[in-house]
Design a protein around this motif. Structure first.
Motif, short mmCIF file in Angstrom:
data_model
loop_
_atom_site.label_atom_id
_atom_site.label_comp_id
_atom_site.label_asym_id
_atom_site.label_seq_id
_atom_site.Cartn_x
_atom_site.Cartn_y
_atom_site.Cartn_z
N GLU A 169 0.86 -1.38 0.03
CA GLU A 169 -0.05 -0.31 0.59
C GLU A 169 1.29 1.08 -0.08
N ILE A 170 2.29 1.25 -0.29
CA ILE A 170 3.03 2.69 0.02
C ILE A 170 3.68 2.50 -1.11
N ARG A 171 3.22 3.85 -1.79
CA ARG A 171 3.98 4.12 -3.07
C ARG A 171 5.34 4.85 -3.21
N ASP A 172 5.89 4.08 -4.19
CA ASP A 172 7.50 3.96 -4.12
C ASP A 172 7.47 5.52 -4.83
N PRO A 173 8.36 5.71 -3.73
CA PRO A 173 8.54 7.81 -4.17
C PRO A 173 9.56 7.65 -4.91
N ALA A 174 10.63 7.03 -5.68
CA ALA A 174 11.13 6.94 -6.88
C ALA A 174 10.30 7.49 -8.42
N ASP A 175 8.81 7.14 -8.24
CA ASP A 175 7.90 7.34 -9.38
C ASP A 175 7.24 8.91 -9.52
N LEU A 176 7.98 9.46 -8.37
CA LEU A 176 7.35 10.95 -7.57
C LEU A 176 8.06 11.54 -8.97
N VAL A 177 9.67 11.63 -7.97
CA VAL A 177 10.65 12.21 -7.94
C VAL A 177 11.71 11.68 -9.57
N GLY A 178 11.94 10.97 -9.41
CA GLY A 178 12.78 10.34 -10.76
C GLY A 178 14.08 9.99 -10.98
N ASP A 179 14.46 10.42 -12.39
CA ASP A 179 16.16 10.75 -12.76
C ASP A 179 15.90 12.73 -12.28
N GLN A 180 17.03 12.60 -11.07
CA GLN A 180 16.71 14.46 -11.63
C GLN A 180 17.82 14.46 -11.50
N PRO A 181 17.84 16.26 -12.34
CA PRO A 181 19.35 16.41 -13.70
C PRO A 181 20.69 16.70 -12.49
N GLU A 182 21.62 16.68 -13.18
CA GLU A 182 22.42 17.59 -12.24
C GLU A 182 22.74 18.23 -11.32
N GLN A 183 21.90 19.10 -12.77
CA GLN A 183 22.18 20.59 -11.07
C GLN A 183 21.18 20.89 -10.16
N SER A 184 19.91 19.65 -10.37
CA SER A 184 19.39 19.73 -9.17
C SER A 184 20.45 19.76 -7.56
N LYS A 185 21.09 19.43 -7.44
CA LYS A 185 22.29 19.12 -6.18
C LYS A 185 22.66 20.68 -5.57
N PRO A 186 22.05 20.16 -4.42
CA PRO A 186 22.47 21.65 -3.82
C PRO A 186 24.32 21.68 -3.85
N THR A 187 24.72 22.85 -3.61
CA THR A 187 26.24 23.20 -3.08
C THR A 187 26.82 22.78 -1.89
N ASP A 188 28.23 22.34 -1.89
CA ASP A 188 28.08 22.63 -0.43
C ASP A 188 28.32 23.99 0.56
N LYS A 189 27.83 24.77 -0.30
CA LYS A 189 27.52 26.67 0.32
C LYS A 189 26.28 26.38 0.52
N GLU A 190 25.31 25.75 -0.27
CA GLU A 190 23.32 26.04 -0.21
C GLU A 190 23.09 24.79 1.00
N LEU A 191 23.65 24.01 1.40
CA LEU A 191 23.85 22.98 2.33
C LEU A 191 24.17 23.08 3.24
N GLN A 192 25.27 24.17 3.53
CA GLN A 192 25.29 24.74 4.83
C GLN A 192 25.22 25.55 5.46
N MET A 193 24.11 26.76 4.73
CA MET A 193 23.68 27.58 5.12
C MET A 193 22.31 27.21 5.50
N ALA A 194 21.78 26.41 4.97
CA ALA A 194 20.08 25.90 4.93
C ALA A 194 20.59 24.50 6.69
N THR A 195 21.90 24.51 6.98
CA THR A 195 21.34 23.61 7.92
C THR A 195 21.82 24.27 9.30
N THR A 196 22.30 25.81 8.46
CA THR A 196 22.81 26.78 9.80
C THR A 196 20.94 26.89 10.21
N ILE A 197 20.24 26.73 9.46
CA ILE A 197 19.05 28.14 9.60
C ILE A 197 18.20 27.03 10.35
#
Length: 312
Positions: A169-197
């Motif tokens: 009864e659990i839907r596979d989340p991979a069916d929703l997000v699929g293959d993501q483009p390379e540019q969708s990955k956050p940068t280290d700087k963005e990840l650090q700022m998001a973690t700080t928030i």
């Protein structure tokens, strides 16, 4: 006193504990009736025979499914006959670490209570044993014509039963997000700022600190309409953050977090009274505020505060 919705027993090993099942939560959603527009006439639904158009009594209705060229009907008594354990047992088949159950499987929570005083000892024995081991008992049982997978666990002074979704009864989340483009990955700087928030906004879980503000607003809407007052629209939701502005939005959020403030969009001006808005407008030096309607004043305060944040 909550109403008992099921009576049966918990079985683990050779131990059987008679229990009752109670709903652990209650719904405070405001219920509306339906009326024909412009009248005080209630709208009612009827069970009718689609061929004859005649209304059919509840006792004359049976369940059924199409099969081949015909229909197979089933009586409720027949469904009860084939229910595992005749719908009256919660058979624990295994104990698992509660932390291993993915939250996506949890469906609804019920309380289990012993049916009589003489059953408190084995009931408390099971509860204390699961409390000490951190284990939950996995079982199946039937409620209202449906079989459920459940997790029985210790919770404060009672046993809790969580109904779980079966794996299929659990839907596979991979069916929703699929293959993501390379540019969708956050940068280290963005990840650090998001973690700080996230770290700046972290706190203890206090469920009593939250309330259903939408239901409160619906109640206020009904009261205002009863007085013949004007309905005030809530503040529009924030616009999605553009990818180009993501870094800037993160930087501003970090700046506010370091100043000990939560990001400004979390404040809802619609929750303030007209007098509180007037005071806020006075502090911000908004001109012509005395002639503004509430919605106009709300917008002026929001724009002035946004401009103040940018200047800082």
């Amino acid at each position: 006193m909550p109403r008992k919705i099921w009576t049966g027993s918990i079985n683990f090993g050779l131990v059987t504990i008679p229990v009752g099942l109670y709903a652990a939560t209650e719904d405070h959603t405001i219920q509306f009736h339906q009326y024909q527009r412009g009248t005080a006439d209630r709208i009612r639904y009827k069970r009718v025979n689609e061929t004859t158009g005649d209304e059919v009594g509840y006792n004359d209705i049976v369940k059924g499914r199409e099969h081949g060229d015909g229909i197979i009907t089933v009586e409720q008594s027949e469904l009860d006959e084939i229910a595992p354990g005749r719908s009256r047992t919660i058979d624990i088949s295994t104990f698992v670490d509660l932390g291993e159950i993915d939250p996506v499987h949890f469906q609804k929570t019920y309380w289990l209570a012993p049916n009589s005083k003489e059953h408190y000892r084995p009931y408390n024995l099971l509860r204390r044993a699961m409390e000490q081991t951190g284990q939950a008992g996995i079982a199946t049982f039937v409620l209202r014509g449906k079989q459920y997978l459940t997790a029985v666990r210790a919770d404060s002074d009672v046993l809790a039963l969580n109904t779980l979704y079966f794996a299929d009864e659990i839907r596979d989340p991979a069916d929703l997000v699929g293959d993501q483009p390379e540019q969708s990955k956050p940068t280290d700087k963005e990840l650090q700022m998001a973690t700080t928030i996230i770290e700046s906004m972290s706190g203890e879980w206090q469920p009593e600190a939250y309330s259903d503000t939408y239901t409160e607003r619906v109640e206020a809407l009904l009261a205002e309409k009863a007085r013949g007052g004007e309905v005030q629209a809530a503040e529009a939701p924030p616009q999605p953050t553009d990818v180009i502005d993501l870094t800037e939005a993160l930087r501003r959020s970090v700046d506010e977090a370091r100043k000990g403030r939560k990001p400004a969009p979390s404040e809802d001006l619609s929750e303030l009274t007209k007098a509180e808005l007037d005071d806020r407008a006075k502090q911000l030096g908004i001109k012509g505020r005395s002639k503004m309607k509430r919605a106009e004043l709300e917008q002026a305060v929001a724009e002035a505060e946004q401009g103040s944040r940018r200047a800082s």
